[in-house]
Design a protein around this motif. Structure first.
Motif, PDB file in Angstrom:
ATOM      1  N   THR A  73       0.821  -1.208   0.000  1.00 20.57           N
ATOM      2  CA  THR A  73       0.000   0.000   0.000  1.00 20.57           C
ATOM      3  C   THR A  73       0.856   1.260   0.000  1.00 20.57           C
ATOM      4  O   THR A  73       0.402   2.322   0.435  1.00 20.57           O
ATOM      5  N   LEU A  77       1.840   4.466  -1.325  1.00 21.94           N
ATOM      6  CA  LEU A  77       1.158   5.380  -2.247  1.00 21.94           C
ATOM      7  C   LEU A  77       1.875   6.714  -2.381  1.00 21.94           C
ATOM      8  O   LEU A  77       1.445   7.574  -3.163  1.00 21.94           O
ATOM      9  N   TYR A 110      -3.140  -1.867  -6.720  1.00 23.04           N
ATOM     10  CA  TYR A 110      -4.095  -0.759  -6.654  1.00 23.04           C
ATOM     11  C   TYR A 110      -3.869   0.229  -7.806  1.00 23.04           C
ATOM     12  O   TYR A 110      -4.106   1.422  -7.672  1.00 23.04           O
ATOM     13  N   THR A 146     -11.017   2.456  -9.820  1.00 21.18           N
ATOM     14  CA  THR A 146     -11.518   1.616  -8.724  1.00 21.18           C
ATOM     15  C   THR A 146     -11.028   2.097  -7.374  1.00 21.18           C
ATOM     16  O   THR A 146     -11.799   2.151  -6.409  1.00 21.18           O
ATOM     17  N   TRP A 147      -9.760   2.461  -7.299  1.00 19.44           N
ATOM     18  CA  TRP A 147      -9.134   2.745  -6.005  1.00 19.44           C
ATOM     19  C   TRP A 147      -8.890   4.223  -5.727  1.00 19.44           C
ATOM     20  O   TRP A 147      -8.456   4.587  -4.627  1.00 19.44           O
ATOM     21  N   THR A 191      -6.595   6.174  -7.004  1.00 23.83           N
ATOM     22  CA  THR A 191      -5.152   6.394  -6.850  1.00 23.83           C
ATOM     23  C   THR A 191      -4.559   7.291  -7.940  1.00 23.83           C
ATOM     24  O   THR A 191      -3.349   7.278  -8.158  1.00 23.83           O
ATOM     25  N   ALA A 226      -2.723   3.884   5.483  1.00 28.45           N
ATOM     26  CA  ALA A 226      -3.535   3.172   6.472  1.00 28.45           C
ATOM     27  C   ALA A 226      -2.727   2.655   7.648  1.00 28.45           C
ATOM     28  O   ALA A 226      -3.305   2.163   8.623  1.00 28.45           O
ATOM     29  N   PRO A 231      -5.828   8.517  -1.328  1.00 29.29           N
ATOM     30  CA  PRO A 231      -6.802   7.733  -0.566  1.00 29.29           C
ATOM     31  C   PRO A 231      -6.161   6.821   0.476  1.00 29.29           C
ATOM     32  O   PRO A 231      -4.979   6.485   0.399  1.00 29.29           O
ATOM     33  N   ILE A 246      -6.139   3.183   1.762  1.00 30.60           N
ATOM     34  CA  ILE A 246      -6.476   1.852   1.253  1.00 30.60           C
ATOM     35  C   ILE A 246      -6.047   0.805   2.268  1.00 30.60           C
ATOM     36  O   ILE A 246      -4.908   0.792   2.723  1.00 30.60           O
ATOM     37  N   SER A 259      -5.186  -2.969   3.200  1.00 27.63           N
ATOM     38  CA  SER A 259      -4.747  -4.229   2.584  1.00 27.63           C
ATOM     39  C   SER A 259      -4.981  -5.425   3.500  1.00 27.63           C
ATOM     40  O   SER A 259      -4.851  -6.570   3.069  1.00 27.63           O
ATOM     41  N   GLN A 307      -7.081  -8.629  -2.882  1.00 28.22           N
ATOM     42  CA  GLN A 307      -6.473  -7.743  -3.872  1.00 28.22           C
ATOM     43  C   GLN A 307      -4.953  -7.869  -3.912  1.00 28.22           C
ATOM     44  O   GLN A 307      -4.332  -7.686  -4.951  1.00 28.22           O
TER      45      GLN A 307
END
Length: 605
Positions: free
Chosen positions: A252, A254, A338, A343-344, A346, A372, A387, A389, A391, A401
């Motif tokens: 995750t 990002l 992701y 969808t996400w 990102t 997160a 965002p 997210i 996991s 995922q």
């Protein structure tokens, strides 16, 4: 007056040269019981000034231990001293009956280990078992407390599971809600994946051994810079280096974070070849690799980058940049789990952010951001519109995922993820890292930091008042005032008071089940519940019962929905047991519904 004087324990002349002290103690205890000395000491002081003492409740689903003995002496010493000074000191015992300790004992007795097993058997059946277990050792507690010569009233003892006590807890929350001091939000908190519940920060100081030395894998990973700004700065293909002790959070990743005023250097791979070069890469291509990290930390990575020593690496530096210059430079993501931006969400991810929390104390001066799983990560990425997210599921296992480690426990995923990084040529260094790490004070498993939806009390809004009140307290020893306690107040954060569990006082919040017609209601009394729902929650015996699942059964139509289709349903959370037991001063006397005058003249202690 003649000597030796006689006493309730026989003439002084009968004192033996080698007394048996345990027998003497038992004789004293027996006399106190016959004489009802404790109650007499209170009754004799009717009308005298009172010294108000609140006795915080212990759990009764386990036997007392040394810690209870130690604090028990303090709880007895000060009331006795004030009694000897002529003051009236009432002392009432209490029982802490809710929370995860009670649930864990019930699970042990039922032979179950997973939260899902509780849901399968039904909340009513499980909570009935928890209720049976919480007072299992009350007699042993009474014997223990009495044997240590402590004076306290058990007969009028309160229990946090009593309906009156719980109603006062609901009133306290509603009062906070009405004042704007209670809210729902996402925050990264210490999280026990074994018990599937967050912990408040003060629970990390529950026991001396909450922090234990632990060895974890640490990795330094490469992030090749790409995009228009990287090209403008002449940084295309330069490999930013980021260090982490939580490889399991890399799926995750990002963003990266740099410090605005930190000096960063670009340095090519050295003569010996950098450690991230994949087997089979041609030497010319490998030599063309360039790396980005903080100038102050270059020496720590000299050998990993292919240099004989720090001096050679420093001499090879091609250029320097301030962190601020790197803002919004994009990089190649590590994994594609992701990558679908639609969808996400990102579309704004995988870029460099700038924040003052980044330092050059360790690592590379470039910090991997997993929104997160880190408090600063969440703060920095949220401000950048990136965002959050998740996991992991509530049990700390990877969601589908993350295909390469789906179903794996977070700590077990470190090794396969590191192998993937090495195979893709993204791993510069792997090492074992020993550090002090928090563990759950209940189950003793290592915690993780995880974003959770929780209900909070706005402690930060009243922090100045708390600090001011601390100045009015005479501390012994004095250094606690501005030391441990004072520093704790200065760093106080909003308090997470909700737990996604079963056995506890319910958070009295009902929300609309249709986001098209949002509404949130909070309740602070049985009267308010009956007014809106037309009835009170009752158990199988027909008794008013505020516990789950009976409180969950109260539903009504959403008054703000003109279609009449949406329903107001209670959120599933219960209160953190510390909110429950911390309500003791007023809840033990069912304030504010009863004993208003008594409490108003006996608070604070």
């Amino acid at each position: 007056m003649t000597y030796p004087r006689t006493s309730a324990f026989g003439p002084a002349a009968e004192v033996v040269p080698s007394p048996r002290f345990p027998e003497i103690e038992r004789d004293v205890l027996a006399f106190w019981e016959r004489d009802d000395t404790f109650r007499a000491s209170i009754e004799q002081r009717d009308g005298a000034d009172e010294w108000v003492f609140y006795d915080g409740p212990p759990f009764a689903n386990g036997l007392p231990h040394y810690g209870h003995l130690l604090t028990g002496y303090a709880k007895d010493l000060f009331p006795r001293f004030q009694t000897m000074r002529g003051k009236k000191v009432d002392r009432v015992f209490g029982w802490d009956t809710h929370g995860l300790p009670a649930e864990l004992e019930a699970m042990k007795q039922l032979g179950i280990t997973e939260k899902s097993e509780i849901e399968d058997m039904g909340i009513a059946a499980f909570n009935a078992k928890a209720k049976d277990s919480v007072l299992e050792y009350t007699q042993q507690w009474e014997d223990y407390v009495t044997r240590q010569a402590r004076w306290v009233d058990f007969e009028r003892g309160y229990k946090t599971l009593d309906t009156g006590y719980m109603e006062s807890v609901l009133w306290a929350f509603k009062t906070l809600w009405d004042k704007g001091l209670a809210y729902e939000g996402h925050r990264v908190l210490p999280y026990c994946w074994r018990d599937e519940t967050p912990l408040s920060n003060h629970e990390l100081r529950m026991d001396d051994d909450v922090y234990k030395m632990r060895q974890d894998p640490s990795v330094t990973v490469t992030f090749p810079l790409v995009g228009v700004k990287a090209e403008t700065l002449g940084l295309t293909g330069v490999r930013a280096l980021a260090w982490t002790t939580t490889p399991w959070t890399l799926p995750t990743n990002l963003a990266l974070a740099v410090g605005p005023d930190i000096e960063y250097v670009v340095v090519p791979g050295g003569p010996a070849g950098a450690a991230d070069v994949k087997a089979g890469d041609d030497s010319e291509g490998a030599a063309a690799h360039r790396y980005l990290l903080a100038s102050d930390l270059l020496a720590n990575y000299a050998k990993d980058l292919g240099y004989e020593g720090a001096a050679a690496a420093v001499e090879a530096v091609e250029r320097t940049l301030r962190g601020e210059e790197l803002r919004d430079v994009h990089y190649d993501r590590l994994f594609d789990y992701y990558a679908d931006a639609e969808t996400w969400g990102t579309g704004t991810a995988w870029r460099i952010l700038v924040d003052d929390y980044v330092t050059t104390t360790d690592g590379t001066g470039i910090v991997h951001q997993a929104p997160a799983y880190g408090e600063d990560d969440h703060r920095v990425t949220s401000a950048a519109g990136i965002p959050l997210i998740m996991s992991l599921d509530d049990g700390g296992r990877f969601l589908p995922q993350v295909t390469d480690v789906a179903g794996e426990l977070w700590m077990d995923a470190n090794r396969p993820l590191i192998r993937l990084l090495r195979a893709e040529g993204r791993l510069l260094r792997e090492a074992s890292y020993e550090h002090s790490y928090p563990h759950c004070w209940r189950c003793r498993n290592p915690l993780i930091y995880k974003a959770v939806s929780s209900w909070f009390v706005r402690v930060t809004d009243i922090k100045d008042d708390l600090i001011s009140a601390n100045e009015q307290i005479t501390w012994a020893p004095e250094n606690v005032k501005h030391g441990q306690f004072g520093k704790w107040l200065e760093g106080a954060r909003d308090w997470s008071i909700s737990r996604n569990r079963f056995w506890g006082s319910p958070i009295p919040v009902w929300k609309s089940d249709d986001p098209e017609y949002p509404r949130v209601d909070a309740y602070g009394s049985l009267e308010e519940l009956e007014r809106d729902f037309g009835r009170l929650p009752r158990n199988e015996a027909g008794e008013v019962d505020l516990h789950r699942p009976y409180i969950d059964d109260l539903t009504r139509s959403n008054p703000d929905d003109p279609t009449g289709r949406s329903t107001m349903r209670r959120i599933e959370d219960v209160f953190d047991v510390w909110f429950d037991s911390g309500s003791m001063p007023y809840a033990q006397v069912h304030y504010t519904f009863e004993n208003r005058e008594w409490f108003d003249t006996h608070a604070p202690a």
